[in-house]
Scaffold this active site. Structure first.
Site, PDB file in Angstrom:
ATOM      1  N   CYS A 192       0.734  -1.275   0.034  1.00  0.00           N
ATOM      2  CA  CYS A 192       0.037   0.181  -0.116  1.00  0.00           C
ATOM      3  C   CYS A 192       0.764   1.271  -0.030  1.00  0.00           C
ATOM      4  O   CYS A 192       1.490   1.649   0.893  1.00  0.00           O
ATOM      5  CB  CYS A 192      -0.870  -0.172   1.318  1.00  0.00           C
ATOM      6  SG  CYS A 192      -1.825   1.454   1.506  1.00  0.00           S
ATOM      7  N   CYS A 227      -0.016   3.894   2.656  1.00  0.00           N
ATOM      8  CA  CYS A 227       0.412   3.505   3.965  1.00  0.00           C
ATOM      9  C   CYS A 227       1.805   3.763   4.089  1.00  0.00           C
ATOM     10  O   CYS A 227       2.313   4.307   5.135  1.00  0.00           O
ATOM     11  CB  CYS A 227       0.287   1.844   4.061  1.00  0.00           C
ATOM     12  SG  CYS A 227      -1.539   1.464   3.909  1.00  0.00           S
TER      13      CYS A 227
END
Length: 110
Positions: A34, A37
């Site tokens: 991600c 993230c």
């Protein structure tokens, strides 16, 4: 992750690290794949330093700890959840800017 102020949690440690914490806990649900993230990491490290002693920040990698994700119905990453006194106080889903993250946390620590 280079900060000693941010702890990794697992399915097994979540209860003790989050629900039984004596201070508010910000949980960063994330995944290695991600990109947003990864963008959060420096902001979380700065936040951890700013709120040291007042807020615990933990990271839960949902690739390795899918029971936590299932428990909270996590469908998108990153997902941030703030817990106070073992109870979910607030949730933020998706990418966030530094100012938005600071406001999200400060609003719930007042």
């Amino acid at each position: 992750m280079s900060s000693d102020l941010i702890k990794n949690v697992s399915d097994a440690s979540f209860e003790a690290d989050v629900f039984q914490s004596d201070k508010p806990v910000l949980v960063d649900f994330w995944g290695e794949w991600c990109a947003p993230c990864k963008d959060l990491v420096p902001m979380l490290e700065e936040l951890a330093a700013t709120y040291e002693g007042k807020l615990q920040i933990v990271k839960a990698d949902l690739n390795d700890n899918n029971a936590i994700g299932a428990r909270f119905g996590i469908r998108s990453l990153p997902t941030l959840m703030l817990f106070r006194d073992g109870q979910l106080a607030a949730t933020r889903v998706g990418a966030v800017k530094k100012a938005e993250l600071a406001q999200f946390v400060s609003k719930h620590l007042a």
